[in-house]
Scaffold this active site. Sequence first.
Site, PDB file in Angstrom:
ATOM      1  N   ASN A   9      49.942  78.525  29.739  1.00  0.00           N
ATOM      2  CA  ASN A   9      48.514  78.770  29.982  1.00  0.00           C
ATOM      3  C   ASN A   9      47.924  79.432  28.734  1.00  0.00           C
ATOM      4  O   ASN A   9      48.212  80.591  28.454  1.00  0.00           O
ATOM      5  CB  ASN A   9      48.372  79.679  31.206  1.00  0.00           C
ATOM      6  CG  ASN A   9      46.950  80.157  31.422  1.00  0.00           C
ATOM      7  OD1 ASN A   9      45.999  79.602  30.860  1.00  0.00           O
ATOM      8  ND2 ASN A   9      46.799  81.187  32.238  1.00  0.00           N
ATOM      9  N   HIS A  98      44.356  82.010  39.477  1.00  0.00           N
ATOM     10  CA  HIS A  98      44.986  82.919  38.505  1.00  0.00           C
ATOM     11  C   HIS A  98      44.405  84.317  38.710  1.00  0.00           C
ATOM     12  O   HIS A  98      43.230  84.465  39.033  1.00  0.00           O
ATOM     13  CB  HIS A  98      44.725  82.425  37.079  1.00  0.00           C
ATOM     14  CG  HIS A  98      45.532  83.164  36.063  1.00  0.00           C
ATOM     15  ND1 HIS A  98      45.166  84.403  35.591  1.00  0.00           N
ATOM     16  CD2 HIS A  98      46.714  82.862  35.450  1.00  0.00           C
ATOM     17  CE1 HIS A  98      46.078  84.837  34.734  1.00  0.00           C
ATOM     18  NE2 HIS A  98      47.032  83.921  34.629  1.00  0.00           N
ATOM     19  N   GLU A 100      43.361  86.474  36.761  1.00  0.00           N
ATOM     20  CA  GLU A 100      42.149  86.773  35.966  1.00  0.00           C
ATOM     21  C   GLU A 100      40.913  86.163  36.620  1.00  0.00           C
ATOM     22  O   GLU A 100      39.821  86.724  36.533  1.00  0.00           O
ATOM     23  CB  GLU A 100      42.351  86.274  34.527  1.00  0.00           C
ATOM     24  CG  GLU A 100      43.344  87.164  33.783  1.00  0.00           C
ATOM     25  CD  GLU A 100      44.161  86.463  32.725  1.00  0.00           C
ATOM     26  OE1 GLU A 100      43.786  85.355  32.286  1.00  0.00           O
ATOM     27  OE2 GLU A 100      45.205  87.024  32.329  1.00  0.00           O
ATOM     28  N   GLU A 170      52.888  85.561  40.293  1.00  0.00           N
ATOM     29  CA  GLU A 170      52.568  86.296  39.076  1.00  0.00           C
ATOM     30  C   GLU A 170      52.129  87.721  39.431  1.00  0.00           C
ATOM     31  O   GLU A 170      50.946  87.955  39.719  1.00  0.00           O
ATOM     32  CB  GLU A 170      51.432  85.610  38.324  1.00  0.00           C
ATOM     33  CG  GLU A 170      51.766  84.212  37.856  1.00  0.00           C
ATOM     34  CD  GLU A 170      50.938  83.865  36.631  1.00  0.00           C
ATOM     35  OE1 GLU A 170      51.545  83.606  35.583  1.00  0.00           O
ATOM     36  OE2 GLU A 170      49.708  83.874  36.710  1.00  0.00           O
ATOM     37  N   GLY A 176      50.672  89.848  30.790  1.00  0.00           N
ATOM     38  CA  GLY A 176      50.155  90.316  29.505  1.00  0.00           C
ATOM     39  C   GLY A 176      50.498  91.761  29.192  1.00  0.00           C
ATOM     40  O   GLY A 176      49.927  92.350  28.280  1.00  0.00           O
TER      41      GLY A 176
HETATM   42  C1  PEP Z   1      49.651  84.277  32.707  1.00  0.00           C
HETATM   43  O1  PEP Z   1      48.573  84.424  32.189  1.00  0.00           O
HETATM   44  O2  PEP Z   1      49.745  83.521  33.670  1.00  0.00           O
HETATM   45  C2  PEP Z   1      50.784  85.007  32.189  1.00  0.00           C
HETATM   46  C3  PEP Z   1      51.890  84.987  32.868  1.00  0.00           C
HETATM   47  O3  PEP Z   1      50.614  85.689  30.999  1.00  0.00           O
HETATM   48  P1  PEP Z   1      51.759  86.440  30.144  1.00  0.00           P
HETATM   49  O4  PEP Z   1      52.924  85.489  30.015  1.00  0.00           O
HETATM   50  O5  PEP Z   1      51.127  86.726  28.823  1.00  0.00           O
HETATM   51  O6  PEP Z   1      52.133  87.658  30.903  1.00  0.00           O
END
Ligand code: PEP
Length: 254
Positions: A9, A98, A100, A170, A176
């Site tokens: 992503n 997601h 975000e 997640e 992040g």
């Molecule tokens: C994401 O944005 O779905 C994600 C897992 O980001 P990161 O790998 O940077 O933690």
Amino acid sequence: MRKKIIAGNWKMNKTFDEGMGLVSEISNMLKDEYHGNAEVIIIPPFVHINAISRMVVSDRNLSVGAQNCSNHVSGAFTGEVSAAMLKSCGATYVIIGHSERRQYFGELNDWLAKKVDAVLAEGLIPIYCCGETLEERESNKHFDVLKSQISEALFHLTSEQMSKVVVAYEPVWAIGTGKTASTAQAQEVHAFIRTLLKDKFGAEVSDNITIQYGGSVKADNAKELFSAPDIDGALVGGAALQSRSFVDIVKEMA
Ligand code: PEP
């Protein structure tokens, strides 16, 4: 056998030229270095999807996805992009929910249910994201949160529809942040999600659903995560922005 999927992503990163350069590197490295069976998905910003789809059309196991889509079919929804548009540009997967999008754009489970419907109606595959915040985990509410996220956005589907969905766990505290869930923590949640799906849709559906883990996945933690029985791949953010780090994660999936 469940499909193993590693998705990158890009979020809101990479200009057009940077994006084309990155895909070309990933494509060449995968051809030279990867002989496994995982499907690899590149998930760039909307404006790059068409060009990237054309670039990778003959690549084995390389697909393109989108980071979001409208729940509407068409019409006066300025700034929105429909599932049919994404399909016509070569996308086959769409991330829905997601963290975000939930956090910054107020997307709620009932709204996301409609987006899942819109994606499935076009024959595309939703990658439905769920995950708890740090506060929710620390107050031991994470299983309740996950149950609501899954049931409110997915339990209206038929078993046939559900069998087409990919789920990504997640934990928000791991996205992040450089802080990955331990393999035991991730496996515990993946098994919980699979049981929820089994209770609602039956063992045949739940056994075959790909459940990806996402949250600071890197080459050096991917191998251990992928060894867990219910972790079927990764949704990768930061490490997907460079060809070497992304391909090294893919190579950890046999
Ligand atoms: C994401 O944005 O779905 C994600 C897992 O980001 P990161 O790998 O940077 O933690």
